[in-house]
Design an enzyme around this catalytic site. Structure first.
Site, short mmCIF file in Angstrom:
data_model
loop_
_atom_site.label_atom_id
_atom_site.label_comp_id
_atom_site.label_asym_id
_atom_site.label_seq_id
_atom_site.Cartn_x
_atom_site.Cartn_y
_atom_site.Cartn_z
N SER A 114 0.83 -1.21 0.00
CA SER A 114 0.00 0.00 0.00
C SER A 114 0.87 1.27 0.00
CB SER A 114 -0.97 -0.04 1.19
OG SER A 114 -1.94 0.96 1.10
N HIS B 196 -7.91 -5.14 -0.67
CA HIS B 196 -6.70 -4.47 -0.20
C HIS B 196 -6.05 -5.29 0.93
CE1 HIS B 196 -4.10 -0.99 -0.27
NE2 HIS B 196 -4.19 -0.87 1.04
N ASP C 235 -9.68 -4.06 -5.09
CA ASP C 235 -9.10 -3.19 -4.05
C ASP C 235 -9.96 -1.94 -3.92
OD1 ASP C 235 -7.47 -1.49 -2.49
OD2 ASP C 235 -5.65 -2.45 -3.24
#
Length: 247
Positions: free
Chosen positions: A119, A223, A190
């Site tokens: 991320s 995610h 995501d």
């Protein structure tokens, strides 16, 4: 103090280190996501079948973050949106990139070094990759590390605007970009860093001259990471770093 008062100082958190269980062939700094810390990733990395890698898992400074309305949390740089379209916090990016490079600067000369992350950590790893290719940080200071691999899971590329032009004008930068292996992975579902931003970042790196780029898509994944993805990372690192037995 003089002019130094204009610069923010960043207090980085605790760094967790996972020692190699076998012969030390590579060291990778692994960077956590927004609001996380180095400890959670160190536990996962320790379980991977990569006995020849030393993992360094730093913790980002705690700072006010625009995307949370100024609420403070651990962040490698300030961010208003999780995409390459937002304004870039060059000062924060450079401070974190320098901190990461410093963690690698004392590794033995025969050990290959790299940076990976998830991320926002992936965004930081990619910014380090571009700094390595250009040979300098955004502030113009020389970038001191010869990175051998970069991995970004569910991330995006900060500082993408103008990157191609900066690399194209320097033969050395173009050479470094073309020879640096990068693995990017992203889940199609995501909802934090949308897939299209990962895809766009991979495209931006490709057209800037990063030819050694692999972009892996994970259908239906959000995610987070999944074992299949971490297997991919292990296989890729073993091949790119020429590691001995991966079991």
């Amino acid at each position: 103090m003089g002019s130094r008062t204009a610069r923010r100082s960043f207090d980085f958190g605790r760094t967790h280190v996972v020692r190699p269980k076998g012969k030390h062939q590579a060291t990778i700094v692994w960077l956590h996501g927004l609001g996380d810390n180095g400890s959670s990733w160190s536990q996962l990395l320790e379980s991977l079948p990569l006995p020849n890698i030393k993992w360094i898992c730093p913790t980002a400074p705690t700072r006010p973050v625009a995307i949370f309305g100024g609420f403070p949390c651990t962040a490698w740089f300030d961010v208003g949106e999780f995409s390459e379209d937002g304004p870039d916090d060059w000062e924060g990016l450079d401070a974190s990139a320098a901190h990461i490079a410093n963690l690698l600067s004392t590794e033995p000369s025969d050990v290959k070094v790299g940076i990976g992350g998830f991320s926002m950590g992936a965004a930081m790893a990619l910014y380090s990759a571009t700094s390595c290719a250009l040979g300098r940080y955004g502030n113009g200071n020389p970038y001191p590390i010869n990175l051998r691999v970069v991995v970004g899971l569910s991330g995006w590329l900060p500082g993408s605007r103008g990157l191609r032009n900066k690399i194209e004008v320097s033969h050395e930068a173009a050479r470094r970009a073309a020879s640096l292996p990068i693995l990017l992975t992203h889940g199609t579902c995501d909802d934090v860093v949308p897939y299209k931003f990962g895809e766009k970042s991979a495209h931006s790196l490709s057209i800037a001259g990063f030819r050694y780029l692999t972009f892996k898509t994970y259908e239906g994944i959000g995610h987070y990471t999944v074992p299949k993805e971490m297997d991919e990372v292990c296989n890729w690192l073993t091949a790119r770093l020429g590691l001995e037995g991966s079991r």
